[in-house]
Design an enzyme around this catalytic site. Structure first.
Site, PDB file in Angstrom:
ATOM      1  CE  LYS A   1      -4.023   1.834   6.245  1.00 31.32           C
ATOM      2  NZ  LYS A   1      -4.444   3.324   6.083  1.00 31.32           N
TER       3      LYS A   1
ATOM      4  NE  ARG B   1       9.342   5.710  18.953  1.00 33.55           N
ATOM      5  CZ  ARG B   1      10.127   6.270  18.016  1.00 33.55           C
ATOM      6  NH1 ARG B   1       9.700   7.529  17.616  1.00 33.55           N
ATOM      7  NH2 ARG B   1      11.015   5.695  17.284  1.00 33.55           N
TER       8      ARG B   1
ATOM      9  CB  THR C   1      20.131  21.664   8.732  1.00 35.32           C
ATOM     10  OG1 THR C   1      19.877  21.538   7.143  1.00 35.32           O
ATOM     11  CG2 THR C   1      21.220  20.755   8.896  1.00 35.32           C
TER      12      THR C   1
ATOM     13  NE  ARG D   1      -1.842  13.899   7.074  1.00 36.29           N
ATOM     14  CZ  ARG D   1      -1.838  15.005   6.595  1.00 36.29           C
ATOM     15  NH1 ARG D   1      -1.746  16.215   7.492  1.00 36.29           N
ATOM     16  NH2 ARG D   1      -1.713  15.136   5.100  1.00 36.29           N
ATOM     17  CE  LYS D   2       7.709  11.943  11.877  1.00 42.67           C
ATOM     18  NZ  LYS D   2       8.774  12.305  12.769  1.00 42.67           N
TER      19      LYS D   2
ATOM     20  CG  HIS E   1       3.114   6.415  -1.473  1.00 51.23           C
ATOM     21  ND1 HIS E   1       2.620   6.633  -2.965  1.00 51.23           N
ATOM     22  CD2 HIS E   1       1.984   6.163  -0.821  1.00 51.23           C
ATOM     23  CE1 HIS E   1       1.325   6.503  -2.835  1.00 51.23           C
ATOM     24  NE2 HIS E   1       0.914   6.436  -1.565  1.00 51.23           N
TER      25      HIS E   1
ATOM     26  CG  ASP F   1      -2.026   0.903   0.969  1.00 55.10           C
ATOM     27  OD1 ASP F   1      -2.582   1.243   0.119  1.00 55.10           O
ATOM     28  OD2 ASP F   1      -2.300   1.542   2.298  1.00 55.10           O
TER      29      ASP F   1
ATOM     30  CG  ASP G   1      12.779  27.170   9.505  1.00 55.21           C
ATOM     31  OD1 ASP G   1      12.011  28.006   9.286  1.00 55.21           O
ATOM     32  OD2 ASP G   1      12.407  25.924   9.443  1.00 55.21           O
TER      33      ASP G   1
END
Length: 518
Positions: free
Chosen positions: A363, A490, A405, A368-369, A266, A261, A424
């Site tokens: 999942k 996690r 970084t 969400r990342k 991806h 999936d 940044d």
């Protein structure tokens, strides 16, 4: 504030204005031609939630060629009015858009028919020919369909629905098969009917701004070139995390699992953009040639380099969090399909030899990342009593696109006490409130332009399946059970152990702070 860090305020209409200028200046975008966009599977979820809304946004922003007609096709007996009712809530329409929305629907029509009957497609062709300039029009077919009907549908398109004077292009959705054999069978069938330049295998991650930014970041900056190799980079971690489970859609997911999936497509595509050599140009095939070279350098994955997990309910959670994967009524009882995977693989070439690429996705996790994290090696000749942490370059794809970084600076005070800080370049700060186009919007415009850079070529697909198929077959034949992990965690602790053993160092001491929100 210095000029270099000035914020750029662009409204959505200004962004779309820039995109229009870019498109109209390109000879490949034929604004004056008639186009017919055919949504095959118009009554399905993908069409309702993604394709029609994307076409509406493109129409509303003036990014579609003016004479674009949209034809829905499915087995269901629908009308444009019924279709309108089904998709309305996904369109994000404001009151002032109503007139424009009516104009959008006036460009829509619907044809009902079977997928395996030639006569149904002859009827679809007759309908397209009856549209203004229909016989001359370019035709773009979006296959929002299950792969089980691809063979019949592509054969019928080729035999009855090709444009007589313009181009014909096909957008094919994943999954592109379930393993190397089924993927090759599908690819061979489609390539016997259509040329490679007519086939657009869509992976929507390739349409995301930060994924596309990897090219410019790597090859447009002198600073990264000399350090982007095995001498400086200790490991690369590619992460895709979702904070929700299957939510009643587990029946579909159970057929594929998390590796098919997310990981085999991806994450592997993003890996290619991180690892590839500089292409000779930004031409689609030059870029894809380099991605294929990366894939050819990756050996088959060993089971010893894999951790699989399946989420279980969290008794202390709320609502869905209390449910495990097996509590989804659409999931077969006792399923051992993985909802989480961590895999370590290696790119065996001069640039990357020995550097672990860690792919992890799952999942029902804690956040969400989606991100790419390059962790650099330790500084040789340490003079700060092991107080320095490893540098990292982080490219966050979602949510809130960011590039930063992690590096060491001196703490204020009398002594040389290092602490972690960051450089940044976060999109939300440099480009204040810029509404970036959705991945599907970019990719559909790419198809109108005939640009295949962000689509998967058949040899890429073949190599990706070569890498993963033996592992998938072994997991299935040996009935390997995934490790349970709690909803909202996690993932399995064993995955962290695998990453540590591969060479990733998790300090857990640093928290990225948005410097513009202090």
């Amino acid at each position: 504030m210095s000029h270099s860090s000035e914020q750029v305020n662009l409204s959505r209409s200004e962004v779309c204005g820039i995109m229009r200028e870019e498109l109209y200046s390109e000879e490949i975008f034929h604004q004056a031609d008639t186009h017919i966009f055919i949504v095959l599977g118009a009554s399905g979820d993908l069409a309702k939630k993604k394709i029609y809304p994307t076409l509406w946004w493109l129409f509303n922003d003036g990014l579609l060629p003016e004479d674009t007609f949209i034809v829905g096709y499915a087995r269901s007996m629908l009308t444009v009015e019924k279709l309108r009712n089904q998709i309305q809530r996904y369109l994000k329409v404001t009151a002032e858009d109503q007139k424009k929305l009516d104009a959008f629907y006036s460009h829509n029509s619907y044809v009902s028919g079977q997928y395996n009957e030639r006569s149904s497609f002859e009827n679809l062709n007759a309908h397209m020919n009856s549209l203004p300039n229909g016989k001359k029009a370019n035709r773009l077919f979006y296959l929002a369909l299950p792969p089980s009907v691809y063979e019949d549908v592509t054969k019928n398109i080729k035999e009855t629905c090709m444009s007589q004077m313009g181009w014909t292009r096909l957008i094919v959705e994943k999954p592109f098969g379930k393993d190397l054999e089924s993927s090759n069978k599908l690819s061979n069938h489609i390539s016997a009917l259509f040329r490679e330049d007519q086939i657009y295998r869509i992976d929507h991650y390739l349409g995301k701004e930060m994924v596309q930014n990897l090219m410019v970041l790597r090859f447009g900056n002198r600073i990264f070139g000399p350090i982007w190799n095995r001498d400086n980079i200790g490991c690369v971690v590619l992460t895709f995390k979702e904070p929700f489970g299957t939510e009643g859609r587990g029946g579909y997911f159970d057929d594929f699992g998390i590796i098919r999936d997310v990981m085999q497509n991806h994450l592997l595509q993003i890996l290619c953009l991180v690892a590839m050599e500089k292409p000779t140009s930004t031409n689609s095939d030059d870029v894809r040639d380099e991605k294929v070279k990366v894939l050819k350098s990756i050996p088959e994955i060993q089971l010893s380099e894999v951790v699989l997990g399946q989420y279980v309910g969290n008794p202390a959670g709320q609502g869905e969090e209390k449910k495990g994967y097996l509590d989804d009524t659409t999931v077969p009882a006792g399923s051992i399909t993985a909802t989480f995977a961590t895999v370590v693989l290696y790119v065996q070439n001069e640039r990357w030899d020995g550097v672990p690429f860690i792919l992890r996705c799952g999942k029902a996790l804690n956040e969400r990342k989606a991100e790419v994290r390059l962790q650099f090696r330790d500084v040789p000749g340490d003079i700060f009593n092991q107080q320095c942490k490893r540098n990292e370059l982080v490219i966050r794809v979602q949510p809130n696109e960011a590039v930063y970084t992690k590096l060491m600076t001196k703490k204020p005070g009398m002594f040389f006490n290092p602490e972690e800080s960051e450089l940044d370049l976060t999109y939300g700060n440099r480009y204040k409130d810029v509404k970036l186009p959705d991945a599907y919007e970019r990719l559909i415009l790419d198809v109108f332009c005939g640009s295949q850079m962000h689509f998967v070529r058949s040899d890429e697909l073949r190599e990706a399946w070569r890498i993963f198929t033996p592992l998938l077959h072994k997991i299935e034949s040996d009935k390997i059970k995934p490790i349970p992990y709690v909803y909202g965690s996690r993932g399995p602790a064993e995955a962290d152990e695998l990453m540590k053993a591969a060479g990733f160092r998790y300090e857990g001491t640093y928290k990225w702070v948005n410097p513009h929100k202090l």
